[in-house]
Design an enzyme around this catalytic site. Structure first.
Site, PDB file in Angstrom:
ATOM      1  N   TYR A 176       3.379   4.353   3.221  1.00  0.00           N
ATOM      2  CA  TYR A 176       1.966   4.011   3.429  1.00  0.00           C
ATOM      3  C   TYR A 176       1.059   5.150   2.963  1.00  0.00           C
ATOM      4  CZ  TYR A 176      -2.275   2.485   5.881  1.00  0.00           C
ATOM      5  OH  TYR A 176      -3.566   2.097   6.185  1.00  0.00           O
ATOM      6  N   ASN A 222      -8.846  -5.120  -0.249  1.00  0.00           N
ATOM      7  CA  ASN A 222      -8.684  -4.584   1.100  1.00  0.00           C
ATOM      8  C   ASN A 222      -7.326  -4.905   1.732  1.00  0.00           C
ATOM      9  OD1 ASN A 222      -9.720  -3.856   3.946  1.00  0.00           O
ATOM     10  ND2 ASN A 222      -9.238  -6.051   4.112  1.00  0.00           N
ATOM     11  N   ILE A 257      -8.662   2.435  13.230  1.00  0.00           N
ATOM     12  CA  ILE A 257      -9.517   1.312  13.625  1.00  0.00           C
ATOM     13  C   ILE A 257      -8.761   0.415  14.599  1.00  0.00           C
ATOM     14  CG2 ILE A 257     -10.805  -0.687  12.715  1.00  0.00           C
ATOM     15  CD1 ILE A 257     -11.763   2.061  11.748  1.00  0.00           C
ATOM     16  N   ASP A 274      -6.293 -14.406   1.275  1.00  0.00           N
ATOM     17  CA  ASP A 274      -5.272 -13.804   2.138  1.00  0.00           C
ATOM     18  C   ASP A 274      -3.949 -14.518   1.896  1.00  0.00           C
ATOM     19  OD1 ASP A 274      -5.800 -11.981   4.973  1.00  0.00           O
ATOM     20  OD2 ASP A 274      -3.818 -12.872   4.687  1.00  0.00           O
ATOM     21  N   THR A 299      -7.653  -2.526  15.001  1.00  0.00           N
ATOM     22  CA  THR A 299      -7.276  -3.826  14.429  1.00  0.00           C
ATOM     23  C   THR A 299      -5.800  -4.047  14.705  1.00  0.00           C
ATOM     24  OG1 THR A 299      -6.631  -2.913  12.293  1.00  0.00           O
ATOM     25  CG2 THR A 299      -8.936  -3.596  12.518  1.00  0.00           C
TER      26      THR A 299
HETATM   27  P1  NAD Z   1      -4.930  -6.350   9.333  1.00  0.00           P
HETATM   28  O1  NAD Z   1      -3.438  -6.341   9.438  1.00  0.00           O
HETATM   29  O2  NAD Z   1      -5.757  -6.729  10.501  1.00  0.00           O
HETATM   30  O3  NAD Z   1      -5.352  -7.245   8.077  1.00  0.00           O
HETATM   31  C1  NAD Z   1      -4.687  -7.156   6.844  1.00  0.00           C
HETATM   32  C2  NAD Z   1      -4.727  -8.524   6.173  1.00  0.00           C
HETATM   33  O4  NAD Z   1      -4.079  -8.409   4.894  1.00  0.00           O
HETATM   34  C3  NAD Z   1      -3.972  -9.618   6.947  1.00  0.00           C
HETATM   35  O5  NAD Z   1      -4.797 -10.751   7.116  1.00  0.00           O
HETATM   36  C4  NAD Z   1      -2.767  -9.919   6.067  1.00  0.00           C
HETATM   37  O6  NAD Z   1      -2.353 -11.295   6.124  1.00  0.00           O
HETATM   38  C5  NAD Z   1      -3.291  -9.570   4.687  1.00  0.00           C
HETATM   39  N1  NAD Z   1      -2.206  -9.286   3.743  1.00  0.00           N
HETATM   40  C6  NAD Z   1      -1.088  -8.549   3.951  1.00  0.00           C
HETATM   41  N2  NAD Z   1      -0.317  -8.564   2.866  1.00  0.00           N
HETATM   42  C7  NAD Z   1      -0.951  -9.318   1.937  1.00  0.00           C
HETATM   43  C8  NAD Z   1      -0.655  -9.700   0.603  1.00  0.00           C
HETATM   44  N3  NAD Z   1       0.490  -9.323   0.010  1.00  0.00           N
HETATM   45  N4  NAD Z   1      -1.545 -10.475  -0.069  1.00  0.00           N
HETATM   46  C9  NAD Z   1      -2.689 -10.879   0.529  1.00  0.00           C
HETATM   47  N5  NAD Z   1      -3.019 -10.559   1.794  1.00  0.00           N
HETATM   48  C10 NAD Z   1      -2.155  -9.785   2.493  1.00  0.00           C
HETATM   49  O7  NAD Z   1      -5.312  -4.880   8.816  1.00  0.00           O
HETATM   50  P2  NAD Z   1      -6.685  -4.048   8.753  1.00  0.00           P
HETATM   51  O8  NAD Z   1      -6.613  -2.989   9.770  1.00  0.00           O
HETATM   52  O9  NAD Z   1      -7.869  -4.934   8.713  1.00  0.00           O
HETATM   53  O10 NAD Z   1      -6.449  -3.332   7.347  1.00  0.00           O
HETATM   54  C11 NAD Z   1      -7.176  -3.636   6.199  1.00  0.00           C
HETATM   55  C12 NAD Z   1      -7.024  -2.477   5.239  1.00  0.00           C
HETATM   56  O11 NAD Z   1      -7.503  -1.283   5.875  1.00  0.00           O
HETATM   57  C13 NAD Z   1      -5.577  -2.179   4.835  1.00  0.00           C
HETATM   58  O12 NAD Z   1      -5.537  -1.850   3.469  1.00  0.00           O
HETATM   59  C14 NAD Z   1      -5.211  -0.992   5.697  1.00  0.00           C
HETATM   60  O13 NAD Z   1      -4.202  -0.211   5.131  1.00  0.00           O
HETATM   61  C15 NAD Z   1      -6.530  -0.254   5.764  1.00  0.00           C
HETATM   62  N6  NAD Z   1      -6.685   0.689   6.872  1.00  0.00           N
HETATM   63  C16 NAD Z   1      -6.618   0.280   8.161  1.00  0.00           C
HETATM   64  C17 NAD Z   1      -6.765   1.227   9.182  1.00  0.00           C
HETATM   65  C18 NAD Z   1      -6.681   0.830  10.629  1.00  0.00           C
HETATM   66  O14 NAD Z   1      -6.734   1.706  11.482  1.00  0.00           O
HETATM   67  N7  NAD Z   1      -6.565  -0.446  10.983  1.00  0.00           N
HETATM   68  C19 NAD Z   1      -6.994   2.566   8.885  1.00  0.00           C
HETATM   69  C20 NAD Z   1      -7.069   2.953   7.549  1.00  0.00           C
HETATM   70  C21 NAD Z   1      -6.909   2.001   6.552  1.00  0.00           C
END
Ligand code: NAD
Length: 263
Positions: free
Chosen positions: A163, A95, A196, A40, A198
């Site tokens: 996005y 991810n 989700i 991360d 989060t």
């Molecule tokens: P989150 O924000 O809780 O976690 C994302 C993590 O990625 C964080 O720990 C952040 O520090 C890290 N990160 C960000 N930029 C970074 C970089 N340049 N290099 C390394 N790490 C980096 O988000 P989440 O909800 O767990 O999302 C995870 C994935 O799921 C993402 O790709 C997001 O687009 C996707 N997603 C999430 C949802 C949702 O509803 N939460 C829905 C569809 C897709």
């Protein structure tokens, strides 16, 4: 906590392991007996994930790596670190991703927000795939899972142009990689989460009205949990999905097949 064996003998990298889906997946992969590289940009968060794994499942199961996935040399070093520490790479979960608060419609999205989103969400996935392929060729194959989103499959009225475009690119790229590398025993699948609970989404949907505007479209009537995505990633990572490649694997509470209206 009881250890499983669905990933015994496997080495995995999880990016975005400090939070949300990545955090839950790193824990679940470790519980299923994989060695896990928790990667991360937030290195304190990645270290906290390793601490949690150690406290639950014992020592020497995970390491933390600080990485900015949009920087190729850092991604290469992360994969090297996995191989140096644990001997090989079997599973790559690309991810990490962002949904920037200033991401908007075609008129209001600034070019710098577009570029930042593409650098992390698209180029970051490409770099992760590239260096994982190079490592997996040496160990006879592997499973690569790229996190996309339901917004790559269906239009959303809430504008987040960069996005949405970035996640469409993840789907298309993953599909092509799956075909190109199929005979090398490297599988590629996209994980398509629905909304989700989060920090990423809840920071964006920061009022009850905004939350309800989304929930009305989800047949199950609730936001998903990160662990439900982790369970999908576990299936795609494990040998249980050995004949599954090139899919847009949806874990979305029925959202992408829904025709629902407000009551
Ligand atoms: P989150 O924000 O809780 O976690 C994302 C993590 O990625 C964080 O720990 C952040 O520090 C890290 N990160 C960000 N930029 C970074 C970089 N340049 N290099 C390394 N790490 C980096 O988000 P989440 O909800 O767990 O999302 C995870 C994935 O799921 C993402 O790709 C997001 O687009 C996707 N997603 C999430 C949802 C949702 O509803 N939460 C829905 C569809 C897709």
């Amino acid at each position: 906590m009881q250890l499983g064996n669905r990933l015994s003998g496997k080495v995995a990298i999880v990016t975005g392991a400090a939070s949300g889906i990545g955090f839950e997946t790193a824990l679940l992969f470790a519980r299923e007996d994989a060695k896990v590289v928790c990667a991360d940009l937030n290195d304190k968060g990645a270290n906290d994930t390793v601490q949690k794994i150690t406290s639950l499942f014992g020592p020497d199961r995970a390491i933390a790596v600080k990485v900015d996935v949009s920087k190729e040399e850092q991604v290469e070093a992360m994969v090297q670190q996995a191989v140096t520490t644990f001997g090989k790479l079997d599973i790559m979960f690309n991810n990490a991703g962002i949904m920037h608060p200033a991401d908007d419609n075609a008129l209001n999205t600034e070019e710098k927000i577009w570029n930042l989103t593409m650098d992390i969400n698209v180029k970051g996935v490409w770099f992760g795939c590239k260096h994982a392929i190079l490592a997996m060729r040496k160990s006879g194959g592997g499973s690569i899972i790229n996190t996309a989103s339901f917004v790559a499959l269906m239009g959303a009225a809430t504008p987040q142009l960069a996005y949405t475009a970035s996640k469409g690119a993840v789907l298309a790229m993953t599909r092509e990689l799956a075909m190109v590398h199929a005979r090398e025993n490297i599988r590629f699948n996209s994980l398509c989460p629905g909304p989700i609970r989060t920090p990423l989404l809840m920071d964006f949907l920061n009022t009850e009205e905004k939350k309800q505007r989304r929930l009305v479209h989800v047949p199950q009537g609730r936001f998903g949990e990160a662990i439900e995505q982790a369970n999908g990633a576990l299936f795609l990572a494990s040998d249980e999905s050995s004949f599954v490649t090139g899919t847009d694997f949806r874990v979305d509470g029925g959202l992408s097949n829904a025709y629902v209206t407000p009551e």
